[in-house]
Design a protein around this motif. Structure first.
Motif, mmCIF file in Angstrom:
data_model
loop_
_atom_site.group_PDB
_atom_site.id
_atom_site.type_symbol
_atom_site.label_atom_id
_atom_site.label_comp_id
_atom_site.label_asym_id
_atom_site.label_seq_id
_atom_site.Cartn_x
_atom_site.Cartn_y
_atom_site.Cartn_z
ATOM 1 N N PHE A 1 -6.709 1.630 12.549
ATOM 2 C CA PHE A 1 -5.316 2.055 12.389
ATOM 3 C C PHE A 1 -4.798 1.816 10.970
ATOM 4 C CE2 PHE A 1 -6.114 0.683 16.720
ATOM 5 C CZ PHE A 1 -5.846 1.859 17.400
ATOM 6 N N PRO A 2 -4.421 2.881 10.269
ATOM 7 C CA PRO A 2 -3.808 2.672 8.962
ATOM 8 C C PRO A 2 -2.481 1.929 9.114
ATOM 9 C CG PRO A 2 -3.693 4.995 9.604
ATOM 10 C CD PRO A 2 -4.515 4.292 10.636
ATOM 11 N N ARG A 3 -2.062 1.279 8.052
ATOM 12 C CA ARG A 3 -0.789 0.557 8.070
ATOM 13 C C ARG A 3 0.216 1.239 7.140
ATOM 14 N NH1 ARG A 3 -4.260 -1.685 11.000
ATOM 15 N NH2 ARG A 3 -4.104 -3.857 11.661
ATOM 16 N N GLN A 4 1.488 0.864 7.353
ATOM 17 C CA GLN A 4 2.568 1.335 6.479
ATOM 18 C C GLN A 4 3.442 0.134 6.157
ATOM 19 O OE1 GLN A 4 4.236 4.135 9.376
ATOM 20 N NE2 GLN A 4 3.988 5.755 7.868
ATOM 21 N N GLY A 5 4.215 0.236 5.107
ATOM 22 C CA GLY A 5 5.219 -0.785 4.812
ATOM 23 C C GLY A 5 4.730 -1.830 3.827
ATOM 24 N N ASP A 6 5.704 -2.607 3.333
ATOM 25 C CA ASP A 6 5.435 -3.629 2.321
ATOM 26 C C ASP A 6 5.508 -5.015 2.911
ATOM 27 O OD1 ASP A 6 5.104 -2.016 0.061
ATOM 28 O OD2 ASP A 6 7.270 -1.707 -0.076
ATOM 29 N N GLY A 7 4.694 -5.918 2.398
ATOM 30 C CA GLY A 7 4.776 -7.348 2.722
ATOM 31 C C GLY A 7 4.863 -7.608 4.215
ATOM 32 N N ASP A 8 5.908 -8.362 4.603
ATOM 33 C CA ASP A 8 6.069 -8.752 6.004
ATOM 34 C C ASP A 8 6.386 -7.556 6.901
ATOM 35 O OD1 ASP A 8 5.704 -11.255 5.216
ATOM 36 O OD2 ASP A 8 7.825 -11.875 5.317
ATOM 37 N N GLU A 9 6.812 -6.467 6.288
ATOM 38 C CA GLU A 9 7.213 -5.311 7.095
ATOM 39 C C GLU A 9 6.043 -4.378 7.396
ATOM 40 O OE1 GLU A 9 10.846 -3.585 5.739
ATOM 41 O OE2 GLU A 9 11.704 -5.462 6.509
ATOM 42 N N THR A 10 4.863 -4.776 6.975
ATOM 43 C CA THR A 10 3.695 -3.935 7.222
ATOM 44 C C THR A 10 3.496 -3.755 8.728
ATOM 45 O OG1 THR A 10 2.688 -4.736 5.218
ATOM 46 C CG2 THR A 10 1.214 -3.747 6.807
ATOM 47 N N HIS A 11 3.236 -2.523 9.130
ATOM 48 C CA HIS A 11 3.067 -2.245 10.557
ATOM 49 C C HIS A 11 2.074 -1.096 10.710
ATOM 50 C CE1 HIS A 11 5.493 1.368 9.872
ATOM 51 N NE2 HIS A 11 6.249 0.598 9.120
ATOM 52 N N ARG A 12 1.616 -0.891 11.934
ATOM 53 C CA ARG A 12 0.713 0.225 12.183
ATOM 54 C C ARG A 12 1.414 1.539 11.867
ATOM 55 N NH1 ARG A 12 -2.571 -0.206 17.798
ATOM 56 N NH2 ARG A 12 -2.182 2.007 17.789
ATOM 57 N N HIS A 13 0.657 2.475 11.337
ATOM 58 C CA HIS A 13 1.217 3.784 10.983
ATOM 59 C C HIS A 13 1.897 4.386 12.214
ATOM 60 C CE1 HIS A 13 1.584 7.831 9.510
ATOM 61 N NE2 HIS A 13 0.930 7.582 8.390
ATOM 62 N N LEU A 14 3.114 4.854 12.018
ATOM 63 C CA LEU A 14 3.846 5.438 13.137
ATOM 64 C C LEU A 14 3.112 6.661 13.681
ATOM 65 C CD1 LEU A 14 7.484 5.342 11.683
ATOM 66 C CD2 LEU A 14 6.429 3.721 13.268
ATOM 67 N N MET A 15 3.489 7.080 14.854
ATOM 68 C CA MET A 15 3.006 8.300 15.503
ATOM 69 C C MET A 15 1.522 8.245 15.872
ATOM 70 S SD MET A 15 5.992 9.197 15.104
ATOM 71 C CE MET A 15 5.999 10.477 16.298
ATOM 72 N N ASN A 16 1.060 7.048 16.235
ATOM 73 C CA ASN A 16 -0.300 6.921 16.748
ATOM 74 C C ASN A 16 -1.363 7.515 15.820
ATOM 75 O OD1 ASN A 16 -2.264 6.213 18.645
ATOM 76 N ND2 ASN A 16 -2.133 8.179 19.714
ATOM 77 N N VAL A 17 -1.153 7.337 14.518
ATOM 78 C CA VAL A 17 -2.150 7.847 13.565
ATOM 79 C C VAL A 17 -3.376 6.935 13.610
ATOM 80 C CG1 VAL A 17 -2.634 8.297 11.130
ATOM 81 C CG2 VAL A 17 -0.413 8.909 12.094
ATOM 82 N N GLN A 18 -4.562 7.550 13.673
ATOM 83 C CA GLN A 18 -5.802 6.777 13.811
ATOM 84 C C GLN A 18 -6.858 7.210 12.803
ATOM 85 O OE1 GLN A 18 -7.138 6.372 17.932
ATOM 86 N NE2 GLN A 18 -5.198 7.252 18.595
ATOM 87 N N ARG A 19 -7.862 6.345 12.675
ATOM 88 C CA ARG A 19 -8.927 6.573 11.691
ATOM 89 C C ARG A 19 -9.668 7.896 11.892
ATOM 90 N NH1 ARG A 19 -11.918 3.609 8.400
ATOM 91 N NH2 ARG A 19 -10.960 1.637 8.995
#
Ligand code: FES
Ligand code: FES
Lengths: 222, 154
Positions: free
Chosen positions: A82-100
């Motif tokens: 799962f790709p991630r999004q966001g900076d620092g502590d706000e990093t989270h899995r890419h929205l909308m179920n995006v996968q490798r």
């Protein structure tokens, strides 16, 4: 007035302070001599240029890891699917179920390039980067699983980075070239919207990398 | 001037090259079937076909369409000649308000072209569009119906 008095006092105290310092230095120096000056200084004197290089190299590698672990790099170097999004502590899995997906480019129907084009999109805020030989072709994709860096210690990260089996057959010099030119790497310094860019300049990063390689590309053993 | 093929016809537009394709389709070319939902490549309401893949047209500068083939919901089929996916949509009475549906249909068509018999999981992975009316279960049903109909046709 008060200020003056204080500074006078300070002036007057100086000789006493120096005296204490001299006494301290003297006592510690004699303790040093007694406790084994010979062995300590021998160890110090026998450090070879090779060892010095190794220490410098390890220090530089620590700086390299700070960049590799920055959100702009590691978000697309996950150790899972799962790709991630966001900076620092706000990093989270890419929205909308995006996968490798099977080729690191997303799942059928939800591929990276369905949304990420070859440049940052200021209208939608969606980032993008081109293929090196075609400015109109999007290069957006995940690093392969063998180059997943999340959750690794410095030693594991270093070993993985240098392992040709895992890094796409690159020797340390090739790694520097990759960091110099790859549009996805360069994007880290020009991420668009309000994303945080890599905090040190790209030139400085390359200098650090080049010196790391020149000093033997050492990585910690544990 | 940017030229591309739209629903089988050559078109030319004078929009700023960085204009999202969505606005060129809707405002300059008058095709209102493609919808604006979020403008951030999240909801999929603006999904169109670019050659053999889909793109979210709100996040696709029109300059990248130069020389390419774009298909919108208007180019898929019409009342007389429905696309097999559109027919399945009617058969399963999928839409509620309908706003999100063109995006879903466009995404479903491309999925079925490349995977003619998708599982539930394939659909979940491939189609992440949003429907505020919550028609997801009927959308899945219609995709399976379309898959069955495609199989029966061949
Ligand atoms: S409007 Fe394009 S994805 Fe929502
Ligand atoms: S049918 Fe209303 S938003 Fe999907």
């Amino acid at each position: 007035m008060k200020k003056k008095a204080a500074s006078m006092l300070f002036k007057k105290k100086w000789p006493q302070g120096i005296l204490v310092l001299v006494v301290l230095l003297f006592t510690s120096a004699s303790a040093f001599t007694i406790k084994g000056l010979t062995s300590v200084s021998k160890e110090y004197r026998t450090i070879t240029p090779v060892q010095e290089n190794e220490q410098r190299s390890l220090k530089l590698f620590r700086e390299v890891t700070k960049v590799l672990r920055h959100a702009r790099c590691i978000n697309c170097h996950p150790s899972d699917n799962f790709p991630r999004q966001g900076d620092g502590d706000e990093t989270h899995r890419h929205l909308m179920n995006v996968q490798r997906g099977p080729e690191d480019r997303g799942m059928l129907g939800m591929q990276c390039t369905n949304c990420h084009q070859s440049s940052n999109n200021e209208a939608s805020g969606v980032p993008g980067a081109p293929e090196p030989d075609n400015p109109d072709l999007s290069r957006w994709h995940l690093a392969p699983l063998s180059m997943g860096w999340m959750g690794l210690t410095d030693a594991e990260l270093g070993a993985r980075l240098l392992d040709k089996e895992q890094n796409g057959g690159m020797n340390p010099e090739d790694l520097v070239e990759h960091m110099k030119d790859d549009p996805l790497v360069l994007w880290g310094w020009n991420p668009g919207s309000d994303r945080e860019p890599i905090p040190i300049s790209h030139d400085d990063f390359i200098k650090i990398l080049e010196e790391w390689v020149a000093t033997g590309a050492h990585v910690p053993e544990q | 001037m940017i030229q591309f093929n739209l629903n089988g016809k050559e078109v030319e537009v004078k929009d700023d090259p960085n204009t999202p394709l969505l606005w060129v389709l809707r405002d300059s070319l008058g095709l209102k079937g493609t919808k604006f939902g979020c403008g951030k490549a999240l909801c999929g309401a603006c999904t169109v076909h670019l050659a053999d893949t889909t793109v979210r047209s709100c996040s696709f500068p029109v300059r990248y369409a130069e020389g390419k083939s774009i298909t919108t919901i208007e180019g898929l089929g019409d009342a007389e000649r429905l696309h097999i996916v559109q027919a399945a949509w009617i058969e399963e009475q999928v839409p509620q308000c309908g706003y999100c549906q063109p995006g879903f249909v466009m995404a479903a068509v491309k999925l079925l072209e490349r995977n003619p018999d998708p599982t539930e999981e394939d659909i979940n992975n491939a189609i992440t569009n949003l429907c505020r009316c919550g028609t997801y279960s009927r959308i899945k049903k219609a995709i399976h119906t379309a898959a069955r109909n495609i199989k029966a046709q061949n």
